[in-house]
Design an enzyme around this catalytic site. Structure first.
Site, PDB file in Angstrom:
ATOM      1  N   ARG A 146    -104.535  52.997   8.135  1.00 10.58           N
ATOM      2  CA  ARG A 146    -105.761  52.558   6.345  1.00 10.58           C
ATOM      3  C   ARG A 146    -106.116  51.670   6.415  1.00 10.58           C
ATOM      4  O   ARG A 146    -106.960  51.011   5.078  1.00 10.58           O
ATOM      5  CB  ARG A 146    -104.369  52.916   5.826  1.00 10.58           C
ATOM      6  CG  ARG A 146    -104.625  52.793   4.099  1.00 10.58           C
ATOM      7  CD  ARG A 146    -103.599  53.844   3.283  1.00 10.58           C
ATOM      8  NE  ARG A 146    -103.585  54.981   3.397  1.00 10.58           N
ATOM      9  CZ  ARG A 146    -103.701  55.285   1.989  1.00 10.58           C
ATOM     10  NH1 ARG A 146    -104.800  55.152   0.853  1.00 10.58           N
ATOM     11  NH2 ARG A 146    -103.874  56.844   1.597  1.00 10.58           N
ATOM     12  N   GLU A 179     -99.552  52.686  -5.427  1.00 11.09           N
ATOM     13  CA  GLU A 179     -99.429  51.732  -4.502  1.00 11.09           C
ATOM     14  C   GLU A 179    -100.957  51.130  -5.623  1.00 11.09           C
ATOM     15  O   GLU A 179    -100.917  49.142  -4.750  1.00 11.09           O
ATOM     16  CB  GLU A 179     -99.940  52.060  -3.151  1.00 11.09           C
ATOM     17  CG  GLU A 179     -99.160  52.578  -2.411  1.00 11.09           C
ATOM     18  CD  GLU A 179     -99.846  53.612  -1.465  1.00 11.09           C
ATOM     19  OE1 GLU A 179    -100.002  54.721  -1.610  1.00 11.09           O
ATOM     20  OE2 GLU A 179     -99.429  53.317  -0.106  1.00 11.09           O
ATOM     21  N   ARG A 201     -96.139  49.727   0.465  1.00 10.29           N
ATOM     22  CA  ARG A 201     -97.375  49.884  -0.018  1.00 10.29           C
ATOM     23  C   ARG A 201     -98.702  49.563  -0.206  1.00 10.29           C
ATOM     24  O   ARG A 201     -98.635  48.185  -0.655  1.00 10.29           O
ATOM     25  CB  ARG A 201     -95.994  48.824  -1.569  1.00 10.29           C
ATOM     26  CG  ARG A 201     -97.141  49.245  -2.931  1.00 10.29           C
ATOM     27  CD  ARG A 201     -96.467  48.846  -4.049  1.00 10.29           C
ATOM     28  NE  ARG A 201     -96.020  49.414  -5.448  1.00 10.29           N
ATOM     29  CZ  ARG A 201     -95.247  49.083  -6.227  1.00 10.29           C
ATOM     30  NH1 ARG A 201     -94.841  47.591  -6.532  1.00 10.29           N
ATOM     31  NH2 ARG A 201     -95.600  49.552  -7.921  1.00 10.29           N
TER      32      ARG A 201
END
Lengths: 508, 804
Positions: free
Chosen positions: B311, B756, B343
């Protein structure tokens, strides 16, 4: 002697077998009052905050580092007791719902109790009142909006605890003794009652030990591991007999020995109730501060004289800590990063020690010999600290990662006297730069007798390395500490010239 | 109409009265035992001897377990099965659990473990990124690459070039409620576990494995967490497994909670990153080519580090169209706590990388950073260009067949077939996904106006010219965050809805409540579908016995997935009632309407309770499950190609700060935020996520510093030394607005995920601090994170003197 107090309005008595049992554990495990939460178990997060009322007024305290014997004669209100007897919500509870002040809700009970205590006292400095309550979800803005919204609402009747009712619930014999000792009175509804405006005239000249009250001895007979002396004389006698004993005032430090160190210190003397050591006397020649005066006692008293010291106190402990921690404790524990000693040293403070009937007074800086080592004899304790009245030149610069409720990477306190453009006197002391709070004597010498100029300041800065060889740790590197210590002198110079150098005063 | 209203959190009254129950508040049977781990005091080495006799004989101790005493080889990893519950032979980080004390009280267990005598033969520990690179200590066989175009060639051909490095610290979750679990043994060896976990199915799976039971013999319940933030996605496993194993061994209920110091020393945190960058750009600041090399310090076990690092790569572009780009990612194995979900899940670190590059380009060109950012933005989508609703879902699930893998964990590494290429001519990300819903151009323009960015830019310049010691800084940064689990099969959810005879509705779904308001939002959906007031909806604890095979409540997906599943369940029941009512009135079921606590047909209506009673009497089932899976996802994580995300959540923030150039102290003066929640399900809940996420992100980038000693001991293991933001650290002035858009994709009521993304709005704080440092001298300050006073002071010096 049992400990008797009001819990959410009803009297309770607990035995004294385990003097280091915390209020938090007792509430959650013995009473099933699980609204009070454990977040950190060291007094840093406020999730365990409860409302405590005694003769001095109402305040929020951290239940995780509050030992049961400390509560005698007081009133405790937990989150379960903030709502009314019929379940009616307190104004801060309603406001927190309406303003979306809770998300995960775990910190919320601690916020509610802290807000309710502040609300009762009419405090509207919300950032400061809530500095000891951590919230990880909301970012605080909705909580402050709630506090603002509730501020104008009246204090519900049920919040006005009368701790005298705790005394009347005591077993007869001890109740009589308490009444003799003066007993707490109902608190005023607004600000906490100030400590004695003047010290007891004879605080340093009390009767010899043989005449001390028998209460302390009776205490000891009932619980050989702990006592709750009510006068300095009682303490002096006990400590002389038990020089290995541990003195517990606010328990903001000793509390962690127990909750984190898992130690079982013994024997113990709980000394916060010693009224004749709890004073801030502002005299014509000096300010004298009794050892059991709390930081919250000292702050308003010192603010008109040395506003920077009051601001330093505001920052280094949040409300729950200031309401418990004592001036004597902050000095006597000898920490190199306690924030009061450098300020008091810069003010030229004198420390008053007592061992039995023997008293002596020393310059405060001489008390700190080495890391973990103080000039304190067996059975000797801090009775008071005094600072001479003076023109306010004190500046206190606390450097930490966070502004509120953080331990200093370094704390520099400066009092430099400039007359006709020349430095006639310089007292500079630092915390966090050595194994003890320590004066920067080489820097002082480099300044004294010179013109007060940028060049002189620069020269003096280079002397900082003679005074200090700081360590690197999790708060800062040695290099940062040394560089910043010098820069703090530069800041003092700029401030004396009227240059804006106060970060916290910058407005958006 | 309950959807779209700013209704308070469903548990708000319980929160403020102290009656909301967390795991450690649940009354337990009187014979319940309490657990504590004994921990390694060495970062790396071999256990030579472990003498636990003194622990066993400690007051209150009932039993002590070491690895060899465990009935099955209990593992707590969510991915590679590389985390034994208790150390087996070797220790891999300081704080690793070695043995388990089982005692009559929490305090007795804590005291007992300190009596152990453990001898560990210490070996050199791999602690830092440099240590790991030198030892080639890593997960996966080598670095991962995403490539688009030819970065090297484009950089070489560009008019200007720069290269640099940014170090980005990790972050402790500091959920106020520490990790906790309670296991209650049942008849026949079954186990019920209460846990503070974002992932009850993972707990169920790990407990079943540790006990040698089928998952059906284990039931896991989560009513709420006192904060999660990713820290309870996999890190709750150890306590639940320990409690279950201890309950099996002793036959008694067992509960465990970590003392805060243990929690911080044992559990994983946000990954710290180093990002090296090299970029070529033109006179307008437009990036021609760029290379990122990301180094993630993953800690001792794999945990969720692979998807986290993925990510980070997936957000290396943030809001910027990059034509020629290479992203290289190294997942480094170190003898520290195993870094985990937090998060943003790597996204924030990836974004900081390119925001640093934007900042540095603007500095080099001497032009306003907003201009440079906008020159690189993706193009805005055409207005009103909503994607159509997808075709009805089939019932089949396409999860892989390996039944031993942690199928519901993000730690599972699955690759899929050949994703379809993006439409030709589309603007694409570095991973070849078409960006079709970009709105940051217009949002930025709006914020520049509402925050008076240009006027304040001048004011900051004037202030800095007139102030020697205190300098201000201002920065505006965007966020474009991809919404979906990148492990595609996790993008599914289930719900269970019962309507009782009295008209009350029992609502259950697979999502967990950690404060984010998921239960409130989902209850709003249910009330809306039935046309009844919210009071009729009873929210109930997440329970693996009610909804099975759930994904973690993570990746901001909670409302998107569970809202849709609940909608499906409600609609099933609603349609049954509608058919019944329609039959009685010879109307079409489609013409039956639900609203105002009534069921309407033709000119007539029934009260909700009456309609429900009627349905019951006519033997209509009033219970239904609901299921949802996110459409359009196709992703090959190895190739770095496809569509990992359903859509992008977006936001933009402008932040002003002030620094003290003598000490590096700093604070936030003002923040203006415009954030895109689509058509918000609950604006109050969403605002709470935005304000709170921003402050949490600001903490990550300023005051929150994790420090390890050179022996690998975490020195910042309590709130006394690890400083999350306090009340006065929030921005003095904070103006937060919601973007009045709708999700282009067909999400629940066209809302967007919000958990997030707002955290990354705080990157504006770091860039504003950089701006303030840059006001001190001609050189680029290259400010690292977290921007503690010490780092700010160092950056001020670099601005004045240049890098040494």
């Amino acid at each position: 002697m049992p400990t008797t107090f009001l819990l959410n309005g009803a009297p309770v008595s607990v035995g004294g077998d385990d003097p280091t049992r915390t209020l938090l554990d007792w509430l959650r495990l013995d009473r099933g009052l699980t609204g009070t939460k454990e977040g950190c178990n060291e007094g840093d997060c406020g999730a365990c905050s409860v409302v405590v009322t005694d003769g001095r007024g109402t305040r929020a305290l951290n239940a995780c580092i509050l030992f049961l014997p400390q509560l005698d004669g007081k009133a405790v209100r937990t989150v379960e007791g903030v709502a009314g007897p019929e379940g009616e919500l307190h104004p801060v509870q309603r406001a927190m719902i309406e303003h979306h002040g809770s998300q995960c809700g775990f910190c919320t009970p601690g916020f509610i109790t802290t807000m309710a205590a502040a609300h009762l006292r009419g405090r509207t400095d919300h950032d400061d009142q809530l500095a000891g309550n951590l919230c990880r979800c909301t970012g605080y803005a909705p909580i402050v909006r709630a506090a603002e919204a509730a501020a104008a609402e009246p204090v519900p009747d049920w919040m006005r605890d009368d701790p005298a009712r705790a005394l009347s619930a005591r077993p007869a014999a001890t109740a009589a003794a308490a009444e003799e000792a003066g007993g707490p009175t109902a608190p005023s509804s607004d600000e906490a009652a100030p400590p004695h405006a003047t010290a007891p005239a004879d605080w340093g000249r009390r009767a010899p030990l043989a005449e001390t009250s028998a209460a302390c001895g009776a205490d000891m007979a009932a619980h050989p591991t702990w006592v709750r002396p009510r006068t300095a004389d009682e303490l002096a006698a006990w400590y002389l007999a038990h020089p290995d004993g541990v003195l517990v005032a606010g328990a903001t430090d000793v509390g962690l020995w127990v909750t984190k160190g898992l130690r079982e210190p013994s024997p113990l003397a709980f000394i916060a109730g010693i009224e004749d050591l709890r004073f801030v006397e502002v005299g014509e020649d000096e300010v004298c501060i009794g050892a059991t005066a709390t930081l919250e006692d000292l702050r308003p008293a010192i603010a008109p004289l040395h506003p920077d010291l009051a601001e330093l106190i505001r920052r280094f402990g949040a409300a729950q800590v200031r309401g418990a921690a004592t001036v004597g404790g902050n000095i006597a524990n000898g920490s190199p990063i306690g924030d009061l000693p450098p300020a008091l040293i810069a003010l030229g403070a004198t420390l008053h020690l007592r061992q039995g009937d023997t008293r002596r007074s020393i310059p405060l800086e001489d008390f700190f010999i080495d890391y973990g080592k103080q000039d304190r004899r067996p059975g000797e304790f801090v009775e008071a600290v005094s600072v001479p009245r003076q023109t306010d030149r004190l500046r206190c610069y606390k450097i930490s990662k966070r502004f509120d409720q953080d331990i200093s990477a370094l704390c520099g306190c400066f009092r430099i006297t400039v007359e006709d453009g020349g430095v006639t006197d310089a007292r500079i002391a630092f915390g966090g730069m050595a194994g003890t709070p320590k004066r920067a004597r080489a820097v002082e010498a480099a300044l004294t007798g010179r013109n007060w100029s940028q060049a002189a300041v620069d020269r003096a800065c280079s002397a900082m390395a003679e005074d200090f060889q700081p360590l690197s740790d999790m708060r800062a590197s040695a290099g940062y500490r040394l560089e910043t210590a010098a820069n703090l002198l530069v800041r003092y110079f700029h401030e004396s010239a009227g240059t804006a150098a106060r970060l916290l005063e910058v407005q958006p | 109409m309950s959807v779209g209203r700013p209704i308070p959190h469903d548990a708000a009254v319980l929160h403020v009265t102290g009656t909301a129950r967390y795991v450690d508040d649940i009354p337990a049977p009187h014979d319940t035992l309490h657990l504590c781990f004994g921990l390694s005091d060495t970062a790396c080495g071999e256990i030579v001897a472990m003498d636990l006799a003194a622990v066993r004989s400690a007051p209150g101790v009932v039993a002590v377990l070491a690895a060899e005493d465990l009935p099955n080889s209990a593992d707590t990893s969510p991915s590679a099965h590389d985390e034994p519950l208790l150390a087996t032979g070797r220790v891999h980080h300081m704080g690793q659990p070695l043995f388990l004390a089982i005692a009559n009280s929490h305090l007795a267990a804590r005291k007992a473990v300190r009596r152990a005598s453990v001898e560990i033969r210490e070996e050199p520990a791999i602690l830092s990124i440099d240590d790991a690179l030198a030892a080639d200590s890593r997960f996966e066989e080598g670095p991962r690459f995403y490539r688009k175009g030819d970065a090297n060639r484009a950089i070489a051909a560009a008019p200007h070039r720069l290269e640099g490095r940014i170090e980005i610290g990790g972050q402790e979750h500091f959920y106020l409620e520490g990790q906790a679990a309670l296991a209650l043994p049942q008849e026949g060896g079954d186990m019920v576990v209460h846990t503070s976990s974002q992932h009850p199915t993972e707990i169920q799976h790990k407990v079943a494995d540790a006990l040698g039971l089928p998952m059906a013999a284990v039931r896991v319940e989560v009513r709420r967490m006192g904060g999660g933030f990713g820290g309870k996605e996999s890190q709750a496993n150890a306590l639940a497994v320990a409690c279950a194993v201890a309950a099996r061994v002793t036959g008694r209920p067992c509960r465990m909670r970590y003392d805060r110091d243990d929690d911080m020393v044992i559990t994983g945190k946000r990954h710290d990153f180093r990002i090296d960058y090299r970029a070529g750009y033109d006179d307008d600041g437009r990036i021609r080519g760029i290379e990122f090399r990301q180094f993630a310090r993953c800690g001792w076990s794999q945990d969720l580090s692979l998807p986290v690092a993925d990510r980070a790569m997936l957000h290396a572009d943030n809001a910027y169209l990059l034509d020629d780009v290479t992203i290289e990612s190294h997942r480094l194995k170190t003898n520290t706590q195993s870094a985990t979900a937090f998060r943003g899940f790597g996204g924030p670190q990836g974004m900081v990388g390119i925001e640093r590059v934007m900042d540095e380009i603007a500095h080099a060109l001497g032009c306003d950073p907003v201009k440079v950012r906008r020159a690189n933005y993706y193009a805005d989508a055409a207005p009103g260009d909503a994607a159509p609703a997808p075709a009805p879902l089939d019932d089949g699930r396409d999860a892989p067949a390996d039944t031993h893998a942690d199928l519901t964990s993000r730690g599972t590494t699955e690759t899929r077939g050949q994703p379809a290429p993006p439409p030709s001519g589309a603007q694409t990300t570095p991973y070849h996904m078409a960006v079709e819903d970009f709105v940051l151009g217009e949002m930025t323009e709006r914020l520049v106006e509402s925050a008076d960015y240009r006027g304040r830019r001048e004011q900051v310049r004037a202030w800095n010219a007139g102030n020697e010691i205190l300098k201000r800084g201002l920065a505006l940064t965007p966020v474009k965050f991809g919404i979906s689990f990148t492990l595609t099969h996790l993008n599914q959810a289930g719900a269970l809805v019962h309507v009782y005879q009295d008209g009350s509705v029992h609502l259950n779904h697979g999502g967990t409540e950690m404060g984010q308001g998921l239960f409130r939002k989902v209850s709003q959906v249910a009330a809306h579908r039935f046309g009844v007031p919210l009071e009729r909806i009873r929210i109930t604890a997440t329970d693996t016995g009610k909804v099975p095979n759930t994904s973690a409540t993570a990746a901001s997906s909670g409302s998107d997935l569970n809202g849709m599943a609940v909608k499906a369940a409600c609609d099933t029941i609603r349609d049954r009632i509608a058919r019944l009512i329609a039959e009685r009135h010879q109307a079409r079921a489609a013409d039956v309407r639900f609203g105002g606590d009534r069921v309407h047909v033709g000119g007539e209506s029934y009260g909700w309770e009456e309609a429900v009673r009627l349905a019951y009497e006519n033997r209509v089932s009033l219970s239904a499950t609901g299921f949802y899976k996110t459409p359009k996802l196709e992703w090959d994580r190895i190739a770095g190609r496809g569509r990992p995300f359903f859509y992008f959540a977006q936001g933009v923030a402008a932040t002003e700060v002030v620094i003290d150039t003598l000490t590096g102290e700093n604070r936030i003066l003002r923040t203006d935020i415009l954030h895109d929640c689509g058509a918000s399900l609950n604006p109050a809940v969403d605002m709470g996520q935005i304000e709170g996420g921003f402050v949490q992100g600001a903490g990550w980038l300023t005051t929150e510093e994790l420090v390890w000693t050179d022996k690998g001991r975490l020195a910042t293991h309590a709130p006394s030394t690890y400083k999350i933001p306090a009340c006065s650290d929030r921005p003095r002035v904070s103006n937060v607005s919601l973007w009045d858009g709708r999700n282009r994709e067909d999400t629940i009521y066209r809302s967007k995920a919000v958990g997030e993304p707002p955290l990354m709005l705080a990157i504006s704080v770091l860039m504003a601090l950089s701006d303030a440092c840059a006001a001190c001298g001609p050189h680029y300050p290259a400010l690292d994170a977290p921007a503690t006073p010490e780092r700010v002071l160092a950056a001020v010096r670099r601005a004045r003197e240049g890098a040494r």
